[in-house]
Design a protein around this motif. Sequence first.
Motif, PDB file in Angstrom:
ATOM      1  N   GLU A 279      57.514  40.305  50.321  1.00 53.61           N
ATOM      2  CA  GLU A 279      56.407  39.632  49.645  1.00 53.61           C
ATOM      3  C   GLU A 279      55.811  40.512  48.554  1.00 53.61           C
ATOM      4  O   GLU A 279      55.350  40.027  47.528  1.00 53.61           O
ATOM      5  CB  GLU A 279      55.339  39.265  50.673  1.00 53.61           C
ATOM      6  N   HIS A 280      55.821  41.808  48.799  1.00 56.01           N
ATOM      7  CA  HIS A 280      55.307  42.772  47.826  1.00 56.01           C
ATOM      8  C   HIS A 280      56.364  43.851  47.629  1.00 56.01           C
ATOM      9  O   HIS A 280      56.478  44.788  48.422  1.00 56.01           O
ATOM     10  CB  HIS A 280      53.994  43.386  48.299  1.00 56.01           C
ATOM     11  N   ALA A 281      57.168  43.709  46.574  1.00 57.86           N
ATOM     12  CA  ALA A 281      58.301  44.606  46.365  1.00 57.86           C
ATOM     13  C   ALA A 281      57.879  46.011  45.953  1.00 57.86           C
ATOM     14  O   ALA A 281      58.642  46.961  46.102  1.00 57.86           O
ATOM     15  CB  ALA A 281      59.236  44.022  45.305  1.00 57.86           C
ATOM     16  N   ASP A 282      56.668  46.175  45.411  1.00 53.48           N
ATOM     17  CA  ASP A 282      56.163  47.496  45.037  1.00 53.48           C
ATOM     18  C   ASP A 282      57.154  48.220  44.137  1.00 53.48           C
ATOM     19  O   ASP A 282      57.629  49.309  44.443  1.00 53.48           O
ATOM     20  CB  ASP A 282      55.880  48.316  46.298  1.00 53.48           C
TER      21      ASP A 282
ATOM     22  N   ASP B 161      65.897  39.531  44.033  1.00 52.70           N
ATOM     23  CA  ASP B 161      64.828  39.670  45.005  1.00 52.70           C
ATOM     24  C   ASP B 161      65.038  40.960  45.789  1.00 52.70           C
ATOM     25  O   ASP B 161      66.165  41.422  45.963  1.00 52.70           O
ATOM     26  CB  ASP B 161      64.835  38.487  45.987  1.00 52.70           C
TER      27      ASP B 161
END
Length: 457
Positions: free
Chosen positions: A414-417, A428
Amino acid sequence: MDGFEDDVRAGLPPKQPSDAAKDAKAHRSWISRVGTWGSDLVNAVGDGLNYLAGYDELEVTEGGEEAHAGEHTEVDAVDDRKAMWGQLKDMLGSDIMSMFSLPTFLMEPVSTLQKMAEIMQYQRLLEEANEEEDADVRLAKVTAFAVAVYSTMERAKKPFNPILGETFELKMNDGSTYLAEQVSHHPPIGAGHVKTKSFTYDITSAVTTKFMGNWVDVFPVGRTRITLHKTGETFNIVPPSSRVNNLIIGRIWIDTFGEMKVINLTSGAVAELDFKACGIMSFARYVCSGVIKRPDGTIALNVFGHWNRDLSYTRAGEDEDEKVQLWQVDEWPVPANKYGFPTYTIKMNEMASAPDYGLLASDSRLRPDRVALDEGDSSATSLKTQLEEKQRAERRTRKEKGEVWTPRWFKKAEHADLHELEKDVGTDVWEFNDDYDSKKPEGVPTKFSPWQYPELN
């Protein structure tokens, strides 16, 4: 080989020596000789195009005069090669991801998931980094880990593209399990994870390509994260690009060149290495060099060596005779493996490298086409085609049912940072979903089954 492969082989068709197999010793392919003219040129063009057609799904590999490579033979019909060129000639400048299927004589008996795991041959470098108190040397050891994998990548043959849902499990030095899964087929994307006593490693792996006629450029995309447990520092790896040369005329070889960066995302320190492009008469072949910079930008260490065999460092201002070795390549097996595998890769196909408790039925070791190729069975190509047909049948069934594929062991982050150098990650980012420990396999199955609808297979 282990007993489990005997069980897998029991399900393969009986070996039927083909005319091509009988003549193999008398026939040298164009890959292992200087390109010739006349009628042989047509065959050479075909080999190059067939190789090109599947290279887009390769991990970054290397080749050349010093490559640890096995003998290569050609058995396809000239008409098929001409047809291939008819499809490819209009694709100059394009990304050719996943467009074609290769015959197995151009392949090696490992999957791309296994190639992803070859970096763990030198996991000891991360274990050493975790114990290193000097922050500059610690980054240098993580950098050595990133460079060392290229010593396994001089091979020019293509690994098997994994079936959607295929997995690979690998027992680590401390007994923990590295797990990789094919999370997407179009485009091909693999995800991997392991948490050892010393470090955590996560990767989302994919490539893009650019077909330029007699060569193809390969650009690794995705994201890598390494966290050392003792300090809590997290690192990423930004790899260089590769080029597959002489696809149409000449001897196929692969060069990796450009900048590699290994960044300490916690402190801001960075390793910057330049992989030298191979020059005339192989000048600068394998050479890499660079620096370790502290967070304030000052140079702490000079790093230098060869990506296929060694890496060392000196403190800034010191002479090279004061160098400290970071990494030395492991000894290669003697006699050499047919496919140019190091000992570590050879063991990847054996149960000795699998978790003690068992193996998922979707594991690459169980692929019947891979087993057949490893054993020299002429049915390998037909078995590969059967698996691909089953995969297409599953895709049609999903479409008819209005369902989608959901990876079993990874989920989209959700938060690949992402770091600023990873903004164009190209895919993704996938992260481990933590379900594996509660669903560990027990025992070793004899039938390969990555399927969503096993009743179809």
